[in-house]
Design an enzyme around this catalytic site. Structure first.
Site, PDB file in Angstrom:
ATOM      1  N   THR A   1       0.868  -1.145   0.232  1.00 50.93           N
ATOM      2  CA  THR A   1      -0.009  -0.045   0.073  1.00 50.93           C
ATOM      3  C   THR A   1       0.958   1.438   0.036  1.00 50.93           C
ATOM      4  O   THR A   1       0.275   2.306   0.191  1.00 50.93           O
ATOM      5  CB  THR A   1      -0.860  -0.045   1.208  1.00 50.93           C
ATOM      6  OG1 THR A   1      -0.067  -0.140   2.511  1.00 50.93           O
ATOM      7  CG2 THR A   1      -2.034  -1.149   1.062  1.00 50.93           C
ATOM      8  N   GLU A   2       2.022   1.025  -0.407  1.00 49.62           N
ATOM      9  CA  GLU A   2       3.020   2.088  -0.304  1.00 49.62           C
ATOM     10  C   GLU A   2       2.588   3.364  -1.154  1.00 49.62           C
ATOM     11  O   GLU A   2       2.732   4.456  -0.598  1.00 49.62           O
ATOM     12  CB  GLU A   2       4.582   1.801  -0.454  1.00 49.62           C
ATOM     13  CG  GLU A   2       5.205   1.190   0.727  1.00 49.62           C
ATOM     14  CD  GLU A   2       4.776  -0.268   0.894  1.00 49.62           C
ATOM     15  OE1 GLU A   2       5.514  -1.081   1.560  1.00 49.62           O
ATOM     16  OE2 GLU A   2       3.938  -0.711   0.371  1.00 49.62           O
ATOM     17  N   LEU A   3       2.298   3.343  -2.219  1.00 50.62           N
ATOM     18  CA  LEU A   3       2.002   4.486  -3.199  1.00 50.62           C
ATOM     19  C   LEU A   3       0.689   5.102  -2.780  1.00 50.62           C
ATOM     20  O   LEU A   3       0.656   6.098  -2.899  1.00 50.62           O
ATOM     21  CB  LEU A   3       2.059   3.616  -4.594  1.00 50.62           C
ATOM     22  CG  LEU A   3       3.165   4.147  -5.653  1.00 50.62           C
ATOM     23  CD1 LEU A   3       4.363   3.128  -4.898  1.00 50.62           C
ATOM     24  CD2 LEU A   3       3.082   3.608  -7.148  1.00 50.62           C
TER      25      LEU A   3
ATOM     26  N   GLY B   1       1.849   7.367  -0.547  1.00 51.39           N
ATOM     27  CA  GLY B   1       2.792   8.663  -0.890  1.00 51.39           C
ATOM     28  C   GLY B   1       4.193   8.174  -0.700  1.00 51.39           C
ATOM     29  O   GLY B   1       5.141   9.477  -0.573  1.00 51.39           O
TER      30      GLY B   1
END
Length: 245
Positions: A123-125, A128
């Site tokens: 879920t990093e993107l 941000g």
């Protein structure tokens, strides 16, 4: 922080760090140390306490600690990931619930993964931040061509969705998870230790070469973005949205 229990020569390491086993500097420092202390074990089972394996990086610590904390945290994440990935003995993840972001990476660094529920994904993107090189290459080794969708889509997969791409090897009932993980580890331990360790090194060689070549170039940029003011504002907004939900 990490409990260790012996099961007939197999070390069961249980993350026990707050309600969701969030990854912070202390936990990531403890993981390589605990693996080293369990060097004589025939194999390793890594699991979590409660209903979550790990919800990923403790973003509040990143925001509150500022650039100085992040500059220490990211190398600790690198070392912990590679300590798990490079462990010479069989390592099986018993995913007792959500394994998200950095938690997903730690799971992928294990040789095999059993899951009983929750979701798993990168879920990093969505919050941000970019991926450190070691995390990305460990994930690439685990899921191959599915990595593009996982990274750029920043979504969560059910165990049933994770099974066909190799991110999960077996889905089990919660009350059978530990027993199944021990059984799977025992099966892997049937190979001579020297042969198993060599085979892992051979399988991991390409990923480790990519990490060694790319990390000096890419990871300073990763650290710059993680430490930047705009990133901190995005993370604060994300954390506020979680509190409101």
């Amino acid at each position: 922080m990490i409990d260790t229990a012996d099961h007939d020569g197999i070390a069961v390491l249980t993350l026990r760090h707050g309600p969701v086993n969030a990854l912070d500097l202390e936990l990531l420092t403890a993981l390589p140390e605990t693996l080293a202390e369990a060097a004589d074990a025939r194999g390793i089972v890594l699991t979590g306490s409660g209903r979550t394996f790990s919800a990923g990086v403790d973003l509040k610590r990143i925001v509150d600690g500022g650039p100085s904390y992040t500059e220490t945290f990211l190398p600790a994440l690198h070392r912990a990931t590679l300590a798990l990935y490079g462990h010479p003995k069989p390592v099986v993840a018993a995913l007792n619930g959500h394994a998200l972001a950095g938690g997903c990476v730690l799971a992928a660094a294990c040789d095999q993964r059993l899951m009983c529920g929750g979701t798993i994904g990168l879920t990093e993107l969505a919050v941000g931040v970019p991926f450190p090189t070691a995390c990305l290459e460990v994930m690439r080794h685990a899921v191959g061509t599915a990595l593009d969708t996982m990274v750029l889509g920043a979504g969560r997969l059910t165990p049933e969705e994770a099974l066909p791409i190799g991110l999960v090897h077996e889905i089990v009932e919660p009350d059978r998870l530990l027993a199944a993980a021990l059984r799977r580890t025992e099966e892997l331990c049937s190979a001579p230790p020297e042969v198993y360790a060599l085979s892992k090194r051979q399988l991991h060689r390409t990923a480790l070469q990519r990490i060694a070549a790319a990390a000096p170039l890419e990871d300073p940029e990763v650290a710059r973005i993680w430490s930047a003011g705009p990133t901190a504002r995005i993370l604060r907004a994300y954390l506020s949205s979680l509190r409101r939900s």
